[in-house]
Design a protein around this motif. Structure first.
Motif, PDB file in Angstrom:
ATOM      1  N   THR A 182       0.829  -1.205   0.000  1.00  0.00           N
ATOM      2  CA  THR A 182       0.000   0.000   0.000  1.00  0.00           C
ATOM      3  C   THR A 182       0.860   1.250   0.000  1.00  0.00           C
ATOM      4  N   ASP A 183       1.926   1.237   0.797  1.00  0.00           N
ATOM      5  CA  ASP A 183       2.849   2.372   0.823  1.00  0.00           C
ATOM      6  C   ASP A 183       3.491   2.570  -0.551  1.00  0.00           C
ATOM      7  N   PHE A 184       3.903   1.462  -1.158  1.00  0.00           N
ATOM      8  CA  PHE A 184       4.535   1.540  -2.475  1.00  0.00           C
ATOM      9  C   PHE A 184       3.582   2.156  -3.489  1.00  0.00           C
ATOM     10  N   ALA A 185       2.338   1.732  -3.454  1.00  0.00           N
ATOM     11  CA  ALA A 185       1.337   2.270  -4.392  1.00  0.00           C
ATOM     12  C   ALA A 185       1.136   3.759  -4.186  1.00  0.00           C
ATOM     13  N   ARG A 186       1.209   4.218  -2.909  1.00  0.00           N
ATOM     14  CA  ARG A 186       1.014   5.638  -2.632  1.00  0.00           C
ATOM     15  C   ARG A 186       2.108   6.487  -3.269  1.00  0.00           C
ATOM     16  N   TYR A 187       3.322   5.943  -3.358  1.00  0.00           N
ATOM     17  CA  TYR A 187       4.438   6.674  -3.942  1.00  0.00           C
ATOM     18  C   TYR A 187       4.553   6.470  -5.453  1.00  0.00           C
ATOM     19  N   HIS A 188       3.771   5.527  -6.017  1.00  0.00           N
ATOM     20  CA  HIS A 188       3.833   5.233  -7.451  1.00  0.00           C
ATOM     21  C   HIS A 188       2.453   5.260  -8.093  1.00  0.00           C
ATOM     22  N   PRO A 189       1.668   6.305  -7.861  1.00  0.00           N
ATOM     23  CA  PRO A 189       0.285   6.286  -8.357  1.00  0.00           C
ATOM     24  C   PRO A 189       0.177   6.299  -9.875  1.00  0.00           C
ATOM     25  N   GLY A 190       1.198   6.816 -10.561  1.00  0.00           N
ATOM     26  CA  GLY A 190       1.100   6.924 -12.013  1.00  0.00           C
ATOM     27  C   GLY A 190       1.708   5.767 -12.765  1.00  0.00           C
ATOM     28  N   GLY A 191       2.450   4.916 -12.107  1.00  0.00           N
ATOM     29  CA  GLY A 191       3.135   3.828 -12.794  1.00  0.00           C
ATOM     30  C   GLY A 191       2.301   2.566 -12.839  1.00  0.00           C
ATOM     31  N   SER A 192       2.648   1.678 -13.752  1.00  0.00           N
ATOM     32  CA  SER A 192       1.909   0.425 -13.881  1.00  0.00           C
ATOM     33  C   SER A 192       2.063  -0.434 -12.629  1.00  0.00           C
ATOM     34  N   LEU A 193       3.238  -0.370 -11.979  1.00  0.00           N
ATOM     35  CA  LEU A 193       3.423  -1.146 -10.752  1.00  0.00           C
ATOM     36  C   LEU A 193       2.479  -0.660  -9.667  1.00  0.00           C
ATOM     37  N   GLY A 194       2.394   0.652  -9.538  1.00  0.00           N
ATOM     38  CA  GLY A 194       1.494   1.209  -8.536  1.00  0.00           C
ATOM     39  C   GLY A 194       0.046   0.864  -8.807  1.00  0.00           C
ATOM     40  N   LYS A 195      -0.352   0.937 -10.071  1.00  0.00           N
ATOM     41  CA  LYS A 195      -1.735   0.637 -10.425  1.00  0.00           C
ATOM     42  C   LYS A 195      -2.101  -0.802 -10.073  1.00  0.00           C
ATOM     43  N   GLN A 196      -1.151  -1.695 -10.194  1.00  0.00           N
ATOM     44  CA  GLN A 196      -1.423  -3.081  -9.831  1.00  0.00           C
ATOM     45  C   GLN A 196      -1.733  -3.210  -8.350  1.00  0.00           C
ATOM     46  N   LEU A 197      -1.293  -2.224  -7.559  1.00  0.00           N
ATOM     47  CA  LEU A 197      -1.451  -2.310  -6.113  1.00  0.00           C
ATOM     48  C   LEU A 197      -2.609  -1.474  -5.581  1.00  0.00           C
TER      49      LEU A 197
END
Length: 321
Positions: A182-197
């Motif tokens: 969840t923390d990772f997704a918060r810092y990567h909202p625009g990337g495909s990795l973040g979207k997966q989370l």
């Protein structure tokens, strides 16, 4: 010109040289490394990483890794520091100075200034007898035996060692902070990795229409509904319950198998027990369902209610695939 075999051997030798140097770093994970992790976890400010030349480039990558894994960090070029960039340094910050030799002129100039400010100074350095190493509060040892460069001049193995040590530090901090998906997704909202989370099935379904027909609707109405909504399918409902799905594939099979379709209804051609997914599921889980069942659409539900359809193209558009 080298032969093909010689070129391959050169590349293999370079990789082996760097791999051996990285493996050697495991011997340098000592009490100072642990103290650096603890110091960074304690600070209220940021990690300021500085360097010159190729070390500066590696420093920027380490800064990026730290920022994306929960440790606020800023890059400060050693040459620019003495021309105003020292102003970014705050009292609660910690400084990591990177240098292979530890004796670069720019590093020698800024070290006294950093010491005056009272900030903790960590040296990521390849020479433990250097000026930088002797002035530092803690040392991250990145010593190497030789560069991969045959002249032993171009920074290759040394920068690889710095990069690996930076990753080891960032990952140690990540785990100590219990940094989550969840923390990772918060810092990567625009990337495909973040979207997966973080991207939910409902987020995608809400962008589409909700094609549906009743169980006794005519084939004409079915075809119009599927065509109009451009999702290649429609849910079949009876008393607001989902009882089936009709896809454009079902329409083609109907035409192949029936000479007269005038009296057919949705019930006659629908697929029963359609694959469904709840709207609060992650979108990446919808992709797993699609692949597992070799389908291109999945019905989305909210509890027992029909909430829409997600198509493979929706996942493609969001970069989930």
């Amino acid at each position: 010109m080298k032969t093909n075999s010689e070129i391959k051997n050169i590349a293999i030798h370079a990789l082996k040289t760097e791999a051996e140097a990285v493996l050697k770093l495991t011997e340098y994970i000592n009490d100072d490394f642990v103290k650096v992790v603890i110091e960074i976890l304690k600070i209220k400010g940021r990690v300021i990483i500085t360097g010159i030349g190729k070390s500066a480039i590696i420093a920027q990558k380490i800064v990026a890794t730290m920022n994306s894994t929960g440790t606020p960090a800023i890059f400060m070029h050693a040459a620019d520091a003495i021309h105003g960039d020292l102003g970014m340094l705050q009292s609660d910050d910690l400084v990591i100075a990177m240098s292979k030799s530890g004796n670069s002129p720019e590093i020698k100039v800024i070290i006294p200034l950093l010491k005056q400010s009272g900030n903790k100074l960590i040296a990521m350095v390849g020479d433990l007898n250097s000026y930088l190493a002797k002035q530092a509060d803690f040392i991250l040892n990145t010593a190497i035996e030789k560069e991969a460069c045959p002249l032993n001049l171009a920074p290759t193995t040394s920068t690889t060692a710095q990069l690996a040590m930076g990753d080891a530090l960032a990952i140690s901090l990540l785990e100590c902070r219990s940094f989550s998906n969840t923390d990772f997704a918060r810092y990567h909202p625009g990337g495909s990795l973040g979207k997966q989370l973080y991207l939910k099935v409902g987020d995608l379904a809400s962008q589409n229409e909700k094609p549906s027909v009743l169980i006794n609707d005519s084939i004409k109405k079915v075809i119009v509904e599927i065509t109009k909504n451009r999702l290649g399918a429609a849910a079949v409902l009876e008393n607001n319950n989902i009882v089936g799905i009709i896809t454009d594939g079902d329409i083609r099979r109907m035409i192949e198998n029936h000479e007269d379709i005038a009296n057919l209804t949705a019930k006659d051609i629908m697929g029963t027990n359609p694959i469904k997914i709840q709207k609060d599921e992650l979108a990446v889980n919808a992709l797993v369902l699609l692949r597992k069942n070799h389908i291109t659409q999945v019905i989305v539900t909210e509890g027992n209610l029909y909430a829409g359809i997600v198509h493979l193209h929706d996942l493609l558009k969001e970069g989930i695939i």
